[in-house]
Design an enzyme around this catalytic site. Structure first.
Site, PDB file in Angstrom:
ATOM      1  N   ARG A 144     -23.779 109.834  10.615  1.00  0.00           N
ATOM      2  CA  ARG A 144     -23.943 111.143  11.275  1.00  0.00           C
ATOM      3  C   ARG A 144     -23.767 111.012  12.784  1.00  0.00           C
ATOM      4  NH1 ARG A 144     -29.305 114.576  10.036  1.00  0.00           N
ATOM      5  NH2 ARG A 144     -30.201 113.045  11.456  1.00  0.00           N
ATOM      6  N   GLU A 157     -32.904 127.076   9.758  1.00  0.00           N
ATOM      7  CA  GLU A 157     -33.745 125.867   9.738  1.00  0.00           C
ATOM      8  C   GLU A 157     -34.849 126.040  10.776  1.00  0.00           C
ATOM      9  OE1 GLU A 157     -31.709 122.336  11.145  1.00  0.00           O
ATOM     10  OE2 GLU A 157     -30.555 123.471  12.604  1.00  0.00           O
ATOM     11  N   LYS A 164     -25.426 116.634  15.985  1.00  0.00           N
ATOM     12  CA  LYS A 164     -26.770 116.353  16.512  1.00  0.00           C
ATOM     13  C   LYS A 164     -26.589 116.015  17.985  1.00  0.00           C
ATOM     14  CE  LYS A 164     -31.042 114.110  15.163  1.00  0.00           C
ATOM     15  NZ  LYS A 164     -31.886 115.266  15.414  1.00  0.00           N
TER      16      LYS A 164
HETATM   17  N1  PMP Z   1     -32.748 120.128  11.846  1.00  0.00           N
HETATM   18  C1  PMP Z   1     -32.811 119.761  13.135  1.00  0.00           C
HETATM   19  C2  PMP Z   1     -32.413 120.738  14.182  1.00  0.00           C
HETATM   20  C3  PMP Z   1     -33.266 118.482  13.496  1.00  0.00           C
HETATM   21  O1  PMP Z   1     -33.336 118.114  14.774  1.00  0.00           O
HETATM   22  C4  PMP Z   1     -33.670 117.589  12.479  1.00  0.00           C
HETATM   23  C5  PMP Z   1     -34.194 116.225  12.836  1.00  0.00           C
HETATM   24  N2  PMP Z   1     -33.152 115.311  12.977  1.00  0.00           N
HETATM   25  C6  PMP Z   1     -33.575 118.007  11.140  1.00  0.00           C
HETATM   26  C7  PMP Z   1     -33.114 119.286  10.862  1.00  0.00           C
HETATM   27  C8  PMP Z   1     -33.942 117.088  10.013  1.00  0.00           C
HETATM   28  O2  PMP Z   1     -32.945 116.087   9.876  1.00  0.00           O
HETATM   29  P1  PMP Z   1     -33.299 114.629   9.350  1.00  0.00           P
HETATM   30  O3  PMP Z   1     -33.900 114.790   8.017  1.00  0.00           O
HETATM   31  O4  PMP Z   1     -31.974 113.930   9.302  1.00  0.00           O
HETATM   32  O5  PMP Z   1     -34.223 114.020  10.330  1.00  0.00           O
END
Ligand code: PMP
Length: 303
Positions: free
Chosen positions: A52, A184, A151
Site C-alpha cells: 500500500r 469511513e 494514504k
Molecule cells: N481509514 C483511514 C482514513 C485510516 O487512516 C486508517 C488507518 N490506516 C484506516 C482507515 C484503517 O486502515 P488499516 O486497517 O490499514 O490501518
C-alpha cells in the site's frame, strides 16, 4: 522514551531525528505513510502495508529510494533497534527537501523515516462499552481530488472531522462521501451488521482500503458470515443490529451510539464479539518475524 528512529539510512536518537523545514512533507503534506503493528515479535501483514505504501507513492508520482525488500528490512530493523516485540510502527516517505515553491521536481530525494513506538486511540474501557460517535459536516474528500485510497501525509480532511467530534465531546467521527453515503471514520473503517449480514462501504465510496478491514472480511467469510461490500446511509447505521470500527491502531472497536441514536440494545453485538476474538487469534500467527531465534549449536554437531 529514548527511541531510535530511522532517518534516511541511519538510526538516530529521537532528539536527533530531524528533517529539513524545506521538506515538502512539512511544507505541503506531500508524501505518504503507513501505520503498521507488531504483535509477539512478528509484524502483522507487513507485505500488505509495504504494497500500500508503494501504491500510494506511485499514485503521487514519487519514487521511494528503497526497494520493497529494503523497506521491509527498515521496518524490522527499527523494531530490533528499539528492542520491541509489540509496537506500533510509522513508516513515512515524504517528497523530500525542495524550495519554497510546491514543484516536486525541486525535491530530488524523498525522505524516509521509520518510528517504532506505541499508540492508544481510544480508552481501554470503550472496547467493552462501545464508542459514542457522530456524523460530521466535513465530507470525505472524493476520488476526483486526493483519492482517499492514497494514504497521504495530508490528513487535514480527517483532522477537520476529528475536531468536529472533539467539539461535540464524542470519540470519533463518521465521514460521509460527496453523495451522502457512509465512507469511513477519521482513522478507521466502518462495519455494520443487519440480519446476520456484515456490511462495509465498498472502496468506490471513497475510503482507505484498510488492511484490518480486509482481514475482517476474510475472517468473517471463513466463519461463514455473509459479507457485502456495498453502499449505505446514516439511516442504515441507525437501524443496524451492530456497528464497529477497524484499523491498525484501533483494531476492532464497537460503536454503541451514532448521532445520539442508540445502536440496537446499546451493547457490543455477538458478531463483533466473534470477529474480535478471531482477530486476536489471527494476529498471533507468525508474520514477518522481528527477531529470528539464533540456531542452536549443539556440542554434538560441532564435533
Ligand atoms: N481509514 C483511514 C482514513 C485510516 O487512516 C486508517 C488507518 N490506516 C484506516 C482507515 C484503517 O486502515 P488499516 O486497517 O490499514 O490501518
Amino acid at each position: 522514551m529514548g527511541l531510535k528512529i530511522y532517518v534516511d539510512g541511519k538510526f538516530v536518537p529521537e532528539e536527533d531525528a530531524k528533517v529539513s523545514v524545506f521538506d515538502h512533507g512539512f511544507l505541503y503534506g506531500d508524501g505518504v505513510f503507513e501505520g503498521i503493528r507488531a504483535y509477539h515479535n512478528s509484524v502483522f501483514k507487513l507485505n500488505e502495508h509495504i504494497d500500500r505504501l508503494y501504491d500510494s507513492a506511485h499514485a503521487i508520482n514519487m519514487q521511494i529510494p528503497l526497494t520493497k525488500a529494503e523497506m521491509t528490512e527498515v521496518v524490522l530493523e527499527t523494531c530490533r533497534q528499539n528492542d520491541l516485540q509489540d509496537c506500533y510502527i510509522r513508516a513515512v516517505v515524504s517528497r523530500g527537501k525542495g524550495d519554497l515553491g510546491m514543484d516536486p521536481r525541486k525535491c530530488p530525494v524523498p525522505t524516509v523515516v521509520c518510528i517504532a513506538s506505541s499508540i492508544s486511540l481510544y480508552p481501554d474501557e470503550m472496547y467493552e462499552t462501545g464508542l459514542e460517535v457522530i456524523t460530521v459536516p466535513t465530507r470525505r474528500n472524493g476520488p476526483e481530488g486526493v483519492n482517499p485510497r492514497i494514504k497521504s501525509l495530508n490528513y487535514l480532511n480527517n483532522i477537520m472531522a476529528k475536531i468536529e467530534a472533539n467539539i461535540a465531546g464524542v470519540s470519533e467521527a463518521i465521514l460521509l462521501n460527496q453523495e451522502g453515503y457512509v465512507a469511513e471514520c477519521t482513522g478507521d473503517n466502518i462495519f455494520m451488521v443487519k440480519n446476520g449480514i456484515l456490511k462495509t462501504p465498498a472502496v468506490h465510496n471513497g475510503l482507505l482500503e484498510g488492511v484490518t478491514r480486509n482481514e475482517v472480511i476474510k475472517l468473517a467469510k471463513q466463519m461463514g458470515i455473509e459479507v457485502q461490500e456495498t453502499t449505505f446511509t446514516r439511516f442504515d447505521l441507525f437501524i443496524a443490529d451492530e456497528v464497529f470500527l477497524t484499523g491498525t491502531a484501533a483494531e476492532l472497536i464497537p460503536v454503541t451510539s451514532i448521532d445520539a441514536r442508540v445502536i440496537a440494545d446499546g451493547k457490543p453485538g455477538p458478531i463483533f464479539g466473534k470477529l474480535a476474538t478471531g482477530f486476536r487469534e489471527v494476529v498471533k500467527q507468525p508474520g514477518s518475524v522481528i527477531f529470528k531465534k539464533k540456531p542452536k549449536t549443539s556440542k554434538k554437531s560441532k564435533k
